[in-house]
Design a protein around this motif. Structure first.
Motif, PDB file in Angstrom:
ATOM      1  N   ILE A   1       0.790  -1.181  -0.166  1.00 34.36           N
ATOM      2  CA  ILE A   1       0.290  -0.003   0.296  1.00 34.36           C
ATOM      3  C   ILE A   1       0.902   0.879  -0.122  1.00 34.36           C
ATOM      4  N   TYR A   2       1.831   1.212   0.869  1.00 34.76           N
ATOM      5  CA  TYR A   2       2.682   2.481   0.773  1.00 34.76           C
ATOM      6  C   TYR A   2       3.610   2.733  -0.497  1.00 34.76           C
ATOM      7  N   GLY A   3       4.298   1.622  -1.668  1.00 36.10           N
ATOM      8  CA  GLY A   3       4.604   1.606  -2.146  1.00 36.10           C
ATOM      9  C   GLY A   3       3.562   1.926  -3.386  1.00 36.10           C
ATOM     10  N   LEU A   4       2.391   2.242  -3.212  1.00 34.53           N
ATOM     11  CA  LEU A   4       1.625   2.493  -4.345  1.00 34.53           C
ATOM     12  C   LEU A   4       0.930   3.925  -3.998  1.00 34.53           C
ATOM     13  N   VAL A   5       0.826   4.304  -2.934  1.00 34.94           N
ATOM     14  CA  VAL A   5       0.331   5.160  -2.782  1.00 34.94           C
ATOM     15  C   VAL A   5       1.628   6.541  -2.710  1.00 34.94           C
ATOM     16  N   ALA A   6       2.848   6.356  -2.175  1.00 35.18           N
ATOM     17  CA  ALA A   6       3.912   7.131  -2.454  1.00 35.18           C
ATOM     18  C   ALA A   6       4.437   7.416  -3.583  1.00 35.18           C
ATOM     19  N   ASP A   7       4.638   5.780  -4.775  1.00 43.20           N
ATOM     20  CA  ASP A   7       4.831   6.308  -5.551  1.00 43.20           C
ATOM     21  C   ASP A   7       5.912   5.359  -5.795  1.00 43.20           C
ATOM     22  N   VAL A   8       6.229   4.814  -4.636  1.00 48.55           N
ATOM     23  CA  VAL A   8       7.564   4.273  -4.733  1.00 48.55           C
ATOM     24  C   VAL A   8       8.010   2.875  -4.788  1.00 48.55           C
ATOM     25  N   SER A   9       8.856   2.455  -5.231  1.00 47.63           N
ATOM     26  CA  SER A   9       8.663   1.086  -5.926  1.00 47.63           C
ATOM     27  C   SER A   9       8.925  -0.136  -4.599  1.00 47.63           C
TER      28      SER A   9
ATOM     29  N   THR B   1       7.321  -8.775 -11.322  1.00 45.96           N
ATOM     30  CA  THR B   1       6.897  -8.543 -10.071  1.00 45.96           C
ATOM     31  C   THR B   1       6.128  -8.952  -9.309  1.00 45.96           C
ATOM     32  N   PRO B   2       5.890  -7.897  -7.769  1.00 41.71           N
ATOM     33  CA  PRO B   2       4.921  -8.473  -6.337  1.00 41.71           C
ATOM     34  C   PRO B   2       4.183  -8.565  -6.905  1.00 41.71           C
ATOM     35  N   THR B   3       3.063  -8.886  -7.943  1.00 46.62           N
ATOM     36  CA  THR B   3       1.816  -9.038  -8.276  1.00 46.62           C
ATOM     37  C   THR B   3       2.338 -10.582  -9.059  1.00 46.62           C
ATOM     38  N   GLU B   4       2.936 -10.646  -9.665  1.00 43.15           N
ATOM     39  CA  GLU B   4       2.826 -12.181 -10.175  1.00 43.15           C
ATOM     40  C   GLU B   4       3.899 -12.913  -9.083  1.00 43.15           C
ATOM     41  N   ALA B   5       4.721 -12.443  -8.576  1.00 40.95           N
ATOM     42  CA  ALA B   5       5.261 -12.965  -6.842  1.00 40.95           C
ATOM     43  C   ALA B   5       4.332 -13.982  -6.280  1.00 40.95           C
ATOM     44  N   GLY B   6       3.036 -12.994  -5.863  1.00 37.58           N
ATOM     45  CA  GLY B   6       1.968 -13.005  -5.190  1.00 37.58           C
ATOM     46  C   GLY B   6       1.391 -15.105  -5.758  1.00 37.58           C
ATOM     47  N   ALA B   7       1.055 -14.187  -6.732  1.00 32.18           N
ATOM     48  CA  ALA B   7      -0.084 -15.379  -7.704  1.00 32.18           C
ATOM     49  C   ALA B   7       0.996 -16.604  -7.629  1.00 32.18           C
ATOM     50  N   ILE B   8       2.096 -16.985  -8.078  1.00 32.61           N
ATOM     51  CA  ILE B   8       3.048 -17.728  -8.709  1.00 32.61           C
ATOM     52  C   ILE B   8       2.901 -18.715  -6.972  1.00 32.61           C
TER      53      ILE B   8
END
Length: 423
Positions: free
Chosen positions: A158-166, A238-245
Motif C-alpha cells: 500500500i505504501y509503495g502504491l500511495v507514495a509512488d515508490v517501488s 513483479t510483486p503481483t506475479e510473485a503472489g500469484a506464483i
C-alpha cells in the motif's frame, strides 16, 4: 480550507465507533455536498478509480497465501524449524513463537492472520508449559508485528502504491528492520523467561541428523520465500506475479507434497480471502478519495509550510511524526492512516531530504505498533479475544515486549542504513 472541517468530523465519527470506511465516506460525501460545486459523479469516480490499479492484485494473492499456510502443512514445518533454532534457549516456546512469526513473515502478508494462527498453534502449549496466559498472549501479539514489516507485508504494498515508490524496494527495505524487531523481541522474551522461570522447550540442541531431516521436510517453505523475495529482487517478476506464483505453488504443495490440505480448506480460504480483501479495498477506496480532496485543497502544501515553520531539521521532524503516528495509531486503523497521511507528508519528506523508502518503513513500524495498543489495537483485540485475556492483563504482561519494539522503532528511525542497506 474545508479539509479543516471534514477531518474533525471524521474523527468524531471514529470516536462514535462508526466503521472506518463509513466514517471516511460520510466525510467525503459531506465535502462534495456542502463545500464544493463539483458534480457528485466526480466523488464516485474518485472512489472507484483506486480499484483499477493492477498492482492491487498483489493484496488478495498474498492474503490467500497467508490463509493457506496453516492448512497446507507449511506452517507446522516452519514451527519445527523455529523450535530447532531457539527451543533450547530459556523460555523456549516464547522464542519459538517469535522465530515462527519471523519465518512466517516471509510468506504471510497479514499480521492478523499470523496472530490468529499462533493463538491456535502455540498459545495452548505455552500455557501447558507454565506460561502466564497474559504473557503468552503478549508474546503472540507483539511477534505478529514482524509480519507487516517483512516482505510481502500488505502495508509495504500500500505504501509503495500511495507514495509512488517501488514495491520491490519496499520489500527489500523491510528485511533488516523486521530482523531487528525479531532480535529485540527474543532478547525481551529471554529476560522475562529468566525472571519468571520459564524453561526451554527442548533439553538438547539438535543433532546434525535431526537438523538435516527437519530442513529437508521444510524445503517447500524456503522455496516459497526464495520465489517471493528472490524473484522480485532479480526482476524475474513483479510483486503481483510473485503472489500469484507463490499461491499456486502453495496449493500444489498442500495437495500433492504434504497432502494435508483438502478441497474444503481451499474453498474456505477463498471465502476468507474475499472478505479480507473487501475490507482492505473499502479502506483503500475511501482513503484514496480523501487523499484526493487533500490534494485538491493543497493540504499537503499547507502542512509542509506549517511543519517547516516549526523545524527544518529532518531528525526532529521524524521525532514529531513518530509521536503523532503512535498516538493516531491507537485510534485509527493503520492502512487507512497510511493512505491518508502519506500524500500529506510526502512533500515535507522530499523537502527535508529524507529517503521516501526509509520514511515508509518508519511509518509502517509506527502503525504496526498501533495494532498493539488500546483502544483500537486490532491485533491486541484479536489475541485477547482468542486467548480470553483481559486488556489490563495484556498490557501488564506485555510492556517489556512493547518496550523492545519501541527500541526497534528508534533504531530504524535514526539509522536509515537499516532500511536502505539492501536497497
Amino acid at each position: 480550507m474545508e479539509w479543516f472541517i471534514i477531518i474533525p468530523f471524521m474523527f468524531l465519527l471514529f470516536a462514535l465507533n462508526m466503521r472506518i470506511y463509513l466514517a471516511m465516506f460520510a466525510a467525503i460525501l459531506g465535502y462534495f455536498v456542502f463545500f464544493q460545486q463539483i458534480p457528485i459523479q466526480i466523488a464516485v469516480q474518485r472512489l472507484i478509480a483506486p480499484t483499477q490499479n493492477p498492482s492491487l492484485l498483489a493484496i488478495p494473492f498474498f492474503i490467500l497465501l497467508g490463509t493457506l499456510l496453516g492448512t497446507t502443512g507449511i506452517a507446522s514445518r516452519l514451527l519445527k524449524v523455529a523450535d530447532l533454532l531457539v527451543g533450547k534457549l530459556t523460555g523456549g516456546l516464547g522464542h519459538t513463537n517469535v522465530m515462527l512469526s519471523t519465518l512466517m513473515g516471509g510468506l504471510s502478508a497479514s499480521n492478523l492472520a499470523d496472530a490468529a494462527m499462533m493463538c491456535r498453534m502455540l498459545v495452548p502449549d505455552m500455557i501447558k508449559a507454565g506460561y502466564n496466559k497474559g504473557t503468552a498472549a503478549a508474546i503472540t501479539a507483539t511477534s505478529a508485528l514482524i509480519t507487516p514489516i517483512l516482505p510481502p507485508g500488505i502495508a509495504l504494498i500500500i505504501y509503495g502504491l500511495v507514495a509512488d515508490v517501488s514495491i520491490g524496494s519496499m520489500f527489500v527495505a523491510g528485511i533488516i528492520p523486521g530482523l531487528v524487531c525479531s532480535g529485540l523481541l527474543i532478547g525481551a522474551v529471554y529476560l522475562v523467561a529468566k525472571k519468571e522461570g520459564y524453561k526451554p522447550s527442548r533439553q538438547t540442541w539438535p543433532t546434525a541428523r535431526e537438523t538435516g531431516s527437519t530442513l529437508v521436510e521444510a524445503w517447500p517453505a524456503f522455496l516459497l520465500i526464495l520465489v517471493i523475495i528472490g524473484g522480485i529482487r532479480l526482476a524475474v517478476f513483479t510483486p503481483t506475479e510473485a503472489g500469484a506464483i507463490a499461491t499456486v505453488v502453495t496449493i500444489l504443495i498442500g495437495l500433492f507434497v504434504y497432502r494435508e490440505m483438502k478441497m474444503r480448506d481451499l474453498t474456505d480460504a477463498f471465502g476468507s480471502t474475499a472478505r479480507q480483501t473487501a475490507a482492505v479495498l473499502l479502506v483503500i477506496m475511501m482513503s484514496s478519495a480523501l487523499a484526493w480532496i487533500f490534494s485538491l485543497e493543497q493540504a499537503g502544501v499547507a502542512l509542509a509550510e506549517w511543519i517547516m515553520s516549526l523545524t527544518q531539521n529532518p531528525w526532529l521532524f521524524l521525532i514529531i511524526v513518530n509521536v503523532i503516528l503512535l498516538v493516531l495509531g491507537m485510534f485509527i486503523e493503520g492502512n487507512a492512516l497510511l493512505i491518508i497521511l502519506v500524500p500529506l507528508l510526502k512533500p515535507v519528506v522530499l523537502q527535508l531530504g529524507i529517503d521516501p523508502v526509509h520514511f515508509g518503513i518508519v511509518m509502517i513500524l509506527n502503525l504496526a505498533l498501533g495494532t498493539l495498543t488500546p483502544p483500537v489495537g486490532t491485533v491486541m483485540l484479536l489475541v485477547c479475544n482468542l486467548t480470553d485475556t483481559s486488556f489490563a492483563e495484556f498490557m501488564r504482561r506485555g510492556w517489556p515486549f512493547l518496550l523492545a519494539l519501541l527500541v526497534a522503532l528508534i533504531l530504524v528511525t535514526f539509522i536509515p542504513a537499516l532500511s536502505l542497506a539492501l536497497v
